[in-house]
Design an enzyme around this catalytic site. Structure first.
Site, PDB file in Angstrom:
ATOM      1  N   ARG A 192       0.819  -1.220   0.000  1.00 19.67           N
ATOM      2  CA  ARG A 192       0.000   0.000   0.000  1.00 19.67           C
ATOM      3  C   ARG A 192       0.851   1.268   0.000  1.00 19.67           C
ATOM      4  NH1 ARG A 192      -3.812  -3.145  -1.760  1.00 19.67           N
ATOM      5  NH2 ARG A 192      -4.487  -4.714  -0.274  1.00 19.67           N
ATOM      6  N   GLU A 315      -5.942 -12.166   8.307  1.00 21.38           N
ATOM      7  CA  GLU A 315      -5.585 -12.257   6.891  1.00 21.38           C
ATOM      8  C   GLU A 315      -4.427 -13.230   6.657  1.00 21.38           C
ATOM      9  OE1 GLU A 315      -5.025  -8.085   5.786  1.00 21.38           O
ATOM     10  OE2 GLU A 315      -7.166  -7.911   5.370  1.00 21.38           O
ATOM     11  N   ARG A 348      -2.447  -5.727  17.344  1.00 21.92           N
ATOM     12  CA  ARG A 348      -3.462  -5.112  16.473  1.00 21.92           C
ATOM     13  C   ARG A 348      -4.831  -5.778  16.633  1.00 21.92           C
ATOM     14  NH1 ARG A 348      -2.558  -5.123  10.895  1.00 21.92           N
ATOM     15  NH2 ARG A 348      -3.163  -2.976  10.479  1.00 21.92           N
ATOM     16  N   LYS A 384      -7.967   0.226  14.471  1.00 25.90           N
ATOM     17  CA  LYS A 384      -8.158   1.120  13.323  1.00 25.90           C
ATOM     18  C   LYS A 384      -9.270   2.124  13.628  1.00 25.90           C
ATOM     19  CE  LYS A 384      -6.340  -1.843   9.671  1.00 25.90           C
ATOM     20  NZ  LYS A 384      -6.483  -2.420   8.327  1.00 25.90           N
ATOM     21  N   ASP A 389     -12.153  -0.918   7.424  1.00 25.60           N
ATOM     22  CA  ASP A 389     -10.764  -0.885   6.964  1.00 25.60           C
ATOM     23  C   ASP A 389     -10.409   0.407   6.238  1.00 25.60           C
ATOM     24  OD1 ASP A 389      -8.230  -1.611   6.410  1.00 25.60           O
ATOM     25  OD2 ASP A 389      -8.701  -3.014   4.808  1.00 25.60           O
ATOM     26  N   GLU A 411      -5.182   3.520  15.168  1.00 30.14           N
ATOM     27  CA  GLU A 411      -4.328   3.374  13.984  1.00 30.14           C
ATOM     28  C   GLU A 411      -5.034   4.089  12.842  1.00 30.14           C
ATOM     29  OE1 GLU A 411      -3.199  -0.716  13.097  1.00 30.14           O
ATOM     30  OE2 GLU A 411      -2.953  -0.274  10.977  1.00 30.14           O
ATOM     31  N   GLU A 417      -4.636   4.127   0.711  1.00 29.98           N
ATOM     32  CA  GLU A 417      -4.989   2.850   0.088  1.00 29.98           C
ATOM     33  C   GLU A 417      -6.341   2.889  -0.617  1.00 29.98           C
ATOM     34  OE1 GLU A 417      -5.057  -0.463   2.813  1.00 29.98           O
ATOM     35  OE2 GLU A 417      -5.975  -1.801   1.352  1.00 29.98           O
TER      36      GLU A 417
HETATM   37  O1  GCW Z   1      -6.502  -2.854   4.550  1.00 30.67           O
HETATM   38  C1  GCW Z   1      -5.889  -4.053   4.639  1.00 30.67           C
HETATM   39  C2  GCW Z   1      -4.866  -3.928   3.568  1.00 30.67           C
HETATM   40  C3  GCW Z   1      -3.722  -4.874   3.774  1.00 30.67           C
HETATM   41  C4  GCW Z   1      -3.181  -4.653   5.176  1.00 30.67           C
HETATM   42  C5  GCW Z   1      -4.290  -4.914   6.178  1.00 30.67           C
HETATM   43  C6  GCW Z   1      -3.847  -4.654   7.606  1.00 30.67           C
HETATM   44  C7  GCW Z   1      -0.931  -4.846   5.930  1.00 30.67           C
HETATM   45  O2  GCW Z   1      -5.480  -4.138   2.334  1.00 30.67           O
HETATM   46  O3  GCW Z   1      -2.774  -4.580   2.800  1.00 30.67           O
HETATM   47  O4  GCW Z   1      -2.083  -5.469   5.423  1.00 30.67           O
HETATM   48  O5  GCW Z   1      -5.350  -4.063   5.927  1.00 30.67           O
HETATM   49  O6  GCW Z   1      -4.088  -3.560   8.077  1.00 30.67           O
HETATM   50  O7  GCW Z   1      -3.286  -5.535   8.222  1.00 30.67           O
END
Ligand code: GCW
Length: 721
Positions: A192, A315, A348, A384, A389, A411, A417
């Protein structure tokens, strides 16, 4: 004779002109200098400052004191347009003294110990006083880094043309950890990242440290940013190897004089990959011991190492749940390894399960909230800003306020992005402020997100704020000249989360672009409007995650081919013949129940839900009437159109500034604005054409007909290069 003289004078003045012009041209305005440009200020300002700045007095020879001296000399000399000398002690009016009571005997004799004690390790005091027979300016702090922050504050006052003759300022940061998270990979790519390659050249390190790293640290110090996570949270174990720790140590050595500590993202399975163990189970004694030894090794190489930032069981990343343990088990095991060295674990909260029928917006809360009160004292949970996201607009994350016994830090994503990469001009503090100012009602009215994260509401001991960096190897650091303003703004807000976006914009413009008041007005307006405009042409009324899969540039509301339902735009907008939007009320996923009652009720009720979040919380009929009196369909279309119109007007206003802004940056920004206009049209057309298949309604008056067909928009993604 007279004739000759005259021609000689005009020749001489021509030479002066040539030298001047050549000087101006040779100083390329490529954006490298960021907001630390130090070019001569307007003449009148120089005249008023000059008597106050006649010498620089910074005794002592540590690396930080040397940095202070260099910064003060180049800053003051540059801004005043003439060399300001260094002196050993105060011997005239206008001396500027900087340091700590220890580094500077003159500061030591001031008797400021009591006042400084309140300022902690990073605060500073800047004061115009009389010292013996002389009037001087003192920049003092308990630590040298605190004094460096004071020096940058003093220079900022000058760069923004503030009066400096009666200075009496004390400041300390509201947040303790003010960090940039770099999603930089081993191969130099940046996940990103839209401004070139990684700033860290792993092949050249540790022997060769790019001098640019010092400028990176300097820029951060000028904002008070004191931490940098140098590798991606999608981590590679190699970063913890002895070989790489030497490289990381070289980076840390470069950052240290500027008060920036280095952090790493450890891969949770590193004990297997690096240690040759059979498991990474946090309850396995050998695993815990491996991490303890690794921590000892890290601190041998980097005595002021900050700690770990961990993405676990998210993820595809490994984590404690891989071994049937939970997040607390994993975080606390790492925390125990770092605790003897005073390191922290930043865990996180970006965790979402792939269960059928699951609402991703509810996932982080479901996964983490039950652990409130169980994390070790040196653990922070990094949340976040919103529950999905980093979308152009999200409501605040329901975890803020919901974990009174856990240290939370927000965060934010500085890199764009989902917001047009480094092509779109968008000033992000507008968006961040919206979240910081949101009232969670956790302890009744006034329980804003700011009060939770600065520790004042729940007495949180360790506090912090993280931003996913937008920096890279591009000459101007951030790709778009205006994206520098987001790095700047993030640092300023981490220092003081109450700063108004208008003030931040004003500072940045004055420091980076121009002192011309009319131009500054225009640019401020553009910056302050930009976020709402981007939301208009991308995701109005609470739409979210309708970007093209994978790269996330450009629209693809039709997208439905990702293996996980919640990676597909159709999952998020739920368009059908009846209407549009994700029902997160009781009738739907009920994610809205994660908010405190007052917030929940406001969001859950279609009539009281702020229209900016309408389609976030509700599946809204196409013919539903909004505050403007228009139907939802018409309003949607009008907003898309409005966004496009903003990009057009902005181009015109920017064009009118040619000649006021230097040619290079003016042209480069103009080019980007053209892309932004093209993209906004693409967004409007693709989204409206697609949603029209469901609404089956015509475009309202004033909304331009699409430039291409839906099939054309579907065939090929918008390009960003
Ligand atoms: O938004 C998503 C992104 C990923 C990112 C993930 C995260 C680093 O598409 O690229 O990975 O969040 O925040 O872990």
């Amino acid at each position: 004779m007279e004739q000759k003289l005259r021609s000689r004078t005009s020749l001489a003045s021509l030479a002066v002109v040539i030298i001047f012009v050549a000087g101006a041209i040779s100083k390329a305005e490529d954006g490298y200098r960021l907001w630390l440009r130090y070019d001569p200020l307007p003449r009148q300002t120089i005249e008023s400052y000059r008597p106050r700045i006649t010498s620089i007095v910074v005794p002592g020879d540590s690396a930080t004191l040397a940095a202070i001296r260099t910064e003060l000399v180049s800053g003051c000399s540059g801004l005043l347009g003439s060399k300001v000398p260094v002196a050993d002690e105060v011997n005239r009016d206008g001396a500027v003294i900087a340091g700590t009571p220890k580094s500077s005997p003159e500061i030591g004799r001031l008797g400021w110990e009591r006042q400084l004690a309140d300022l902690g390790p990073e605060g500073f005091r800047v004061r115009a006083i009389r010292l013996g027979r002389h009037s001087v300016t003192v920049i003092a702090a308990n630590t040298e880094v605190g004094a460096l922050y004071g020096v940058f504050h003093f220079l900022r006052l000058m760069q923004t043309l503030q009066p400096i003759n009666r200075l009496d300022v004390t400041q300390k940061p509201r947040m303790q950890l003010r960090m940039l998270d770099h999603w930089d990979n081993l191969d130099g790519s940046i996940e990103r990242g839209y401004a070139g390659r990684s700033l860290w050249d792993w092949k050249a390190l540790p022997e060769n440290v790019n001098p640019r790293l010092r400028d990176y640290a300097r820029a951060n110090a000028s904002l008070g940013i004191n931490g940098s996570v140098v590798n991606n949270v999608n981590a590679n174990s190699i970063f913890l190897s002895a070989e790489y720790l030497r490289k990381v140590a070289a980076i840390a050595d470069t950052f240290r004089p500027y008060g920036v500590r280095v952090y790493l993202s450890p891969r949770f399975s590193a004990p297997i990959e690096l240690g040759g163990l059979k498991t990474a189970d946090p309850f396995d004694q050998e695993v815990a011991t491996w991490w303890k030894k690794k921590a000892d090794e890290i601190y041998q190489a980097i005595p002021d190492f900050g700690g770990f930032l961990v993405k676990a069981n998210s993820e595809g990343q490994p984590g404690p749940r891989t071994y049937n343990r939970n997040h607390v088990d994993g975080a606390n095991m790492l925390a125990a390894a770092l605790a003897p060295h005073r390191g922290v674990v930043i865990w996180r909260a970006f965790v979402y399960d792939a269960k059928p029928g699951y609402d991703r917006a509810a996932a982080a809360y479901d996964n983490l909230q039950p652990f409130d009160g169980q994390f070790a004292p040196n653990v922070l949970l990094q949340v976040k800003n919103g529950p999905i996201d980093f979308q152009p607009r999200e409501p605040f994350h329901p975890l803020f306020g919901a974990m009174p016994k856990t240290q939370l830090m927000p965060e934010f994503q500085i890199t764009q992005e989902y917001l047009g990469f480094s092509n779109h001009l968008v000033f992000l503090p507008q968006m961040w402020r919206e979240v910081l100012d949101s009232d969670t009602y956790a302890k009744g009215p006034g329980s804003t997100v700011t009060k939770i994260i600065d520790g004042s509401l729940y007495g949180q001991r360790l506090t912090g704020m993280a931003g996913v960096a937008n920096t890279g190897s591009d000459r101007n650091w951030t790709g778009h000249h205006f994206a520098q303003a987001n790095w700047y703004a993030f640092g300023r807000l981490a220092w003081n989360p109450d700063l108004a976006s208008r003030q931040i914009a004003g500072e940045w413009i004055s420091m980076s672009l121009t002192h011309d008041a009319r131009a500054a007005d225009t640019i401020t307006r553009i910056m302050l409007e930009s976020h709402e405009a981007l939301v208009d042409y991308m995701t109005p009324l609470g739409l979210h995650h309708i970007m093209w899969g994978g790269h996330h540039y450009g629209p693809a509301p039709w997208w439905d081919t990702e293996p996980r339902a919640d990676w597909n735009p159709v999952y998020y907008h739920r368009a059908d013949d009846r209407g549009l939007g994700f029902d997160r009320t009781e009738k739907g996923s009920n994610a809205v129940s994660q908010y405190y009652a007052q917030v929940r009720d406001r969001f859950a009720n279609l009539n009281s839900c702020p229209e900016k979040f309408l389609l976030w919380f509700h599946h809204v009929p196409w013919e539903y009437r909004l505050l403007t009196g228009r139907t939802m369909w018409d309003e949607l279309a009008v907003r898309y159109q409005r966004g496009v119109e903003w990009t057009r007007t902005t181009r015109k206003h920017w064009d009118a500034l040619s000649g006021v802004i230097d040619a290079q940056r003016h042209a480069e920004v103009a080019k980007k604005l053209a892309i932004q206009e093209r993209d906004s049209i693409w967004w409007r057309d693709a989204c409206l054409l697609y949603f029209q298949n469901f609404s089956k309604r015509p475009l309202p008056k004033g909304v331009e007909p699409p430039a291409k067909t839906l099939e054309e928009y579907k065939a090929k993604s918008l390009e960003w290069k």
